[in-house]
Design a protein around this motif. Sequence first.
Motif, PDB file in Angstrom:
ATOM      1  N   ASN A 104     -18.898   3.944  11.675  1.00  0.00           N
ATOM      2  CA  ASN A 104     -17.861   4.238  10.823  1.00  0.00           C
ATOM      3  C   ASN A 104     -16.411   3.800  11.056  1.00  0.00           C
ATOM      4  O   ASN A 104     -15.687   3.347  10.230  1.00  0.00           O
ATOM      5  CB  ASN A 104     -17.792   6.012  10.642  1.00  0.00           C
ATOM      6  N   GLU A 136     -10.492   8.326   5.209  1.00  0.00           N
ATOM      7  CA  GLU A 136     -11.349   9.374   5.183  1.00  0.00           C
ATOM      8  C   GLU A 136     -12.916   8.664   6.151  1.00  0.00           C
ATOM      9  O   GLU A 136     -13.446  10.105   6.745  1.00  0.00           O
ATOM     10  CB  GLU A 136     -11.993   9.283   3.792  1.00  0.00           C
ATOM     11  N   ILE A 137     -13.127   7.696   5.899  1.00  0.00           N
ATOM     12  CA  ILE A 137     -14.396   7.448   6.529  1.00  0.00           C
ATOM     13  C   ILE A 137     -14.129   7.361   8.184  1.00  0.00           C
ATOM     14  O   ILE A 137     -15.043   7.879   9.047  1.00  0.00           O
ATOM     15  CB  ILE A 137     -14.722   5.863   6.383  1.00  0.00           C
ATOM     16  N   GLU A 138     -13.026   7.299   8.787  1.00  0.00           N
ATOM     17  CA  GLU A 138     -12.697   7.308  10.107  1.00  0.00           C
ATOM     18  C   GLU A 138     -12.838   8.594  10.594  1.00  0.00           C
ATOM     19  O   GLU A 138     -13.186   8.879  11.896  1.00  0.00           O
ATOM     20  CB  GLU A 138     -11.116   6.787  10.253  1.00  0.00           C
ATOM     21  N   GLN A 139     -12.633   9.812   9.703  1.00  0.00           N
ATOM     22  CA  GLN A 139     -12.740  11.190  10.345  1.00  0.00           C
ATOM     23  C   GLN A 139     -14.197  11.514  10.436  1.00  0.00           C
ATOM     24  O   GLN A 139     -14.515  12.556  10.868  1.00  0.00           O
ATOM     25  CB  GLN A 139     -11.991  12.200   9.294  1.00  0.00           C
ATOM     26  N   ARG A 140     -14.939  10.763   9.808  1.00  0.00           N
ATOM     27  CA  ARG A 140     -16.465  11.207   9.731  1.00  0.00           C
ATOM     28  C   ARG A 140     -16.917  10.753  11.374  1.00  0.00           C
ATOM     29  O   ARG A 140     -16.703   9.898  11.990  1.00  0.00           O
ATOM     30  CB  ARG A 140     -17.296  10.313   8.702  1.00  0.00           C
ATOM     31  N   THR A 141     -18.002  11.567  11.666  1.00  0.00           N
ATOM     32  CA  THR A 141     -18.635  11.328  13.016  1.00  0.00           C
ATOM     33  C   THR A 141     -19.903  10.306  12.795  1.00  0.00           C
ATOM     34  O   THR A 141     -20.678  10.723  11.798  1.00  0.00           O
ATOM     35  CB  THR A 141     -19.031  12.481  13.948  1.00  0.00           C
ATOM     36  N   ASP A 142     -20.096   9.707  13.654  1.00  0.00           N
ATOM     37  CA  ASP A 142     -21.246   8.814  13.544  1.00  0.00           C
ATOM     38  C   ASP A 142     -22.596   9.338  13.976  1.00  0.00           C
ATOM     39  O   ASP A 142     -22.500  10.267  14.722  1.00  0.00           O
ATOM     40  CB  ASP A 142     -21.329   7.395  14.562  1.00  0.00           C
TER      41      ASP A 142
END
Lengths: 143, 156
Positions: A104, A136-142
């Motif tokens: 991400n 937004e993507i940065e806050q998602r967890t892999d």
Amino acid sequence: MIPRSLVPILMLTFSPILRAQGDWEETRSIAQSQHEIILLLIEKKEFDEVPPAAEEIFKLHFPPEHEDKLVEEIRILTDALLHHNQTSIAHQLLDKGLAKVTVNRSKAELHREKAYLFKREGKADEAMNAFKLAKEIEQRTDP
Amino acid sequence: MTALLDDELSSSEANSVKDHLHSCSTCQQEFQSLSFAYQLTGQLGELEVAPDLWDRITPRLPSRSFFGQFWSLFRRPWVQATVGALVLAAFLSVFLWVPGQDQAEKEFAEFIQQRERISAETQSLLFSNAGVEVNRARSNPFVKPVSFSTRNPFQE
């Protein structure tokens, strides 16, 4: 000294690591050469040749821990192409990169690059949208 | 008819009213009655008002409550218009305001500023006249990196 009986166990334990390191070394070496080729093409203004040459890098396998190097490569190529106002090719490479990366953080970095590219093209709304998507993507967890 | 009696009509308007009065008995009666009232009121002299009249009236007026004062103020058209505009602005701001919008724009501006700097560094490294090949090698991201913006990431 290592007892002989431990040698097979040690080999079994470390061989995947050594193989992975060897694989990465090969990938890195090919990418390094390809980077030089692409920059030469840009310098010679043979822009049509850039996407196929970059494709040679995109075809390589980048383990997640080395994806940052691919992102960095795309950033440098973006700057080089921007220098010659070749924004459509830069977008093309960024989109290829986005399809390639899995982490991400890498995706977020590339969306930020798109935001920068849009901004340089004078497309303020698209730039802001790409930047927000990156956040937004940065806050998602892999996974 | 009152305008005619008050001499507020132009001559042509006055003539047309007079023509109508000649032909319409109802209006004629009404006009005569109105003329008579005018004559009577004209005979009245102006009344002298006692100087302390207002002082005698005010204590007998009911004192206004806060709500009464507010209501009388609110009945003024300009107050109604102002309050209406404020209510509308508050209503719209609820829908138009996006939380964090300013923050995102600020971060975006900072990012662009930072990115412009990196871009300038990279481009000067790649395309400066002096030592192009050396600079190009230094900008290869596949080289084992020394710093973020100048090395080939794939070079060891």
